[in-house]
Design a protein around this motif. Structure first.
Motif, PDB file in Angstrom:
ATOM      1  N   GLN A 332      -2.570  31.481 -53.509  1.00  0.00           N
ATOM      2  CA  GLN A 332      -1.105  31.415 -53.421  1.00  0.00           C
ATOM      3  C   GLN A 332      -0.567  32.396 -52.377  1.00  0.00           C
ATOM      4  OE1 GLN A 332       0.532  31.909 -57.373  1.00  0.00           O
ATOM      5  NE2 GLN A 332      -0.940  30.487 -58.278  1.00  0.00           N
ATOM      6  N   GLU A 361       0.584  26.084 -51.804  1.00  0.00           N
ATOM      7  CA  GLU A 361       0.837  24.654 -51.581  1.00  0.00           C
ATOM      8  C   GLU A 361       1.225  24.010 -52.911  1.00  0.00           C
ATOM      9  OE1 GLU A 361       1.027  22.750 -49.039  1.00  0.00           O
ATOM     10  OE2 GLU A 361       0.165  23.894 -47.374  1.00  0.00           O
ATOM     11  N   LEU A 364       0.782  19.943 -53.360  1.00  0.00           N
ATOM     12  CA  LEU A 364      -0.589  19.442 -53.532  1.00  0.00           C
ATOM     13  C   LEU A 364      -1.117  19.784 -54.923  1.00  0.00           C
ATOM     14  CD1 LEU A 364      -3.251  18.242 -52.347  1.00  0.00           C
ATOM     15  CD2 LEU A 364      -3.825  20.582 -51.639  1.00  0.00           C
ATOM     16  N   HIS A 382      -6.926  17.233 -46.682  1.00  0.00           N
ATOM     17  CA  HIS A 382      -6.087  18.434 -46.688  1.00  0.00           C
ATOM     18  C   HIS A 382      -6.940  19.673 -46.360  1.00  0.00           C
ATOM     19  CE1 HIS A 382      -3.202  21.458 -47.947  1.00  0.00           C
ATOM     20  NE2 HIS A 382      -2.269  20.498 -48.011  1.00  0.00           N
ATOM     21  N   ILE A 384      -6.896  22.609 -47.552  1.00  0.00           N
ATOM     22  CA  ILE A 384      -7.331  23.343 -48.745  1.00  0.00           C
ATOM     23  C   ILE A 384      -8.584  22.702 -49.345  1.00  0.00           C
ATOM     24  CG2 ILE A 384      -6.704  23.922 -51.136  1.00  0.00           C
ATOM     25  CD1 ILE A 384      -3.937  24.592 -50.193  1.00  0.00           C
TER      26      ILE A 384
END
Length: 421
Positions: A332, A361, A364, A382, A384
């Motif tokens: 985060q 995010e 998501l 994505h 991530i």
């Protein structure tokens, strides 16, 4: 020995320990003539791979052992240090043999590098002869070699995830990394949700099993591989879940070793076991983290998280002196308008590099959570998801953490101090 040489030796020992299997529940008594041998043996006894063994170290060699065993039963293993010449050593060992149980194993640590002596000792029934000086890794390795069946099935690798605070996303990351390992490498992975009251694995994997980990922990006498297999919920082709009941019908107070048998059994059933450990500090959570093959700490870039992460890292280094430091995930990162500690500043007082820095995010993660899907199922392209792939490679030993440029502490405490008017 210089500090650099000492650190290199210690690092080599840690690396040598990683492939060793846990030693079963045995009794060991060591008889040492020098501190140089006694200290590595004592360190070996503190290692998590020797957690089930009961070790006692005596100062004094073969003569002390003979005196003790004239009136006491011999343990499963005797470790003897002797500085005597080969002929005298063999004579004293023959005298000791009169008091030893036939099933007792014996390791001799000598100070003579003599092939003839080695052959004579092995021929007389000694399990192993080691020439001093010895290391802690030497001792764990030789004990493991004697008592662990090389033909037995390999034991799965356990990876424990814990958050530095509640709400940092440790469980979500644990579940996604587990799913990634199972799908990316087509390897069998078991997830164990140890947060029996508030666990979210059943929600994240869209499962509602009638049974789960609670049945196992409250019925330890029934635990075996067949029973555990009945409790598993199949989440995907290669991923199984030991779900938490996530109810408050009971109070979940457990003994220190409450989950030990479940974890041991699960490790025999799958090559990878992901332990989702709740953010609590109890006897059983401490024991679970101490015995795991790998520990991953998730934190958000805030001051309280830094304090808690340092406490966890420092504690685990003390509990696991012969293992690498825990892996760190900063999650985060980049919340709008939130004062944050930069990753380099966060990691400097910890002395470890982050395995991953995951940006904030909410769309998501929120969509995945609300739909009971993994991130890779929601948006495989994505960035991530690529981070999850990298973490899966690191945690399975397929790659290493890439070193990042270090920065100064940068006045972290000052940044959070009240501003003068």
């Amino acid at each position: 020995m210089t500090n650099l040489a000492y650190e290199e030796t210690e690092a080599n020992e840690v690396a040598a320990m990683q492939a060793l299997r846990p030693v079963p529940r045995i009794s060991i008594q060591a008889f040492c003539e020098t501190e140089g041998v006694a200290q590595p043996i004592e360190r070996a006894g503190e290692d998590r791979r020797m957690a089930k063994a009961h070790l006692k170290v005596h100062m004094g060699g073969v003569a002390t052992a003979i005196e003790l065993y004239q009136s006491a039963p011999t343990p499963n293993l005797i470790i003897l240090e002797s500085r005597k010449e080969p002929r005298e050593m063999l004579q004293s060992l023959n005298e000791l043999a009169e008091y030893c149980d036939p099933t007792t194993k014996v390791i001799v640590i000598g100070h003579y590098n003599d092939v003839g002596l080695y052959r004579e000792l092995i021929r007389s029934g000694i399990s192993e002869y080691i020439v001093a000086p010895i290391s802690m890794a030497d001792m764990v390795s030789v004990v493991s070699t004697i008592f662990v069946d090389p033909d037995s099935d390999p034991i799965g690798r356990s990876i424990a995830f814990i958050g530095a605070k509640g709400g940092v996303g440790s469980s979500t990351i644990a579940h996604n990394v587990a799913w990634t390992m199972s799908s990316l490498f087509e390897s069998e992975v078991t997830v164990a949700d140890l947060d029996l009251a508030f666990g979210t694995a059943n929600i994240n994997f869209d499962q509602d099993p009638a049974q789960g980990i609670a049945e196992a922990v409250f019925s330890p006498e029934r635990i075996d591989e067949v029973y555990l297999d009945r409790l598993l919920a199949q989440c995907s082709e290669h991923l199984s879940l030991l779900a938490a009941p996530s109810t408050l019908e009971r109070v979940y107070d457990f003994d220190q070793d409450a989950f030990a048998q479940i974890i041991d059994t699960a490790q025999r059933s799958a090559p990878l076991l992901v332990l989702d450990v709740p953010h609590i500090w109890t006897g059983w959570s401490k024991a679970t983290l101490a015995k795991a093959d790998e520990v991953v700490v998730t934190a958000t870039p805030e001051l309280a998280n830094l304090r808690n992460t340092k406490n966890i890292v420092d504690m685990l280094k003390r509990l696991r002196p012969n293992d690498p430091a825990p892996k760190l995930i900063i999650n985060q990162a980049g919340v709008p308008k939130r004062p944050e500690i930069k990753p380099a500043d966060f990691t400097e007082p910890l002395g470890i590099e982050p395995m991953a820095v995951i940006p904030f995010e909410p769309l998501l993660f929120g969509n995945a959570s609300n739909n009971g899907r993994m991130l890779g199922e929601m948006d495989a392209a994505h960035p991530i998801v690529a981070i999850m792939h990298e973490m899966a490679h690191v945690l399975t030993g397929r790659s290493e953490i890439k070193a990042k440029k270090k920065a100064g502490l940068g006045g972290i405490l000052g940044r959070f101090a009240p501003k003068k008017k």
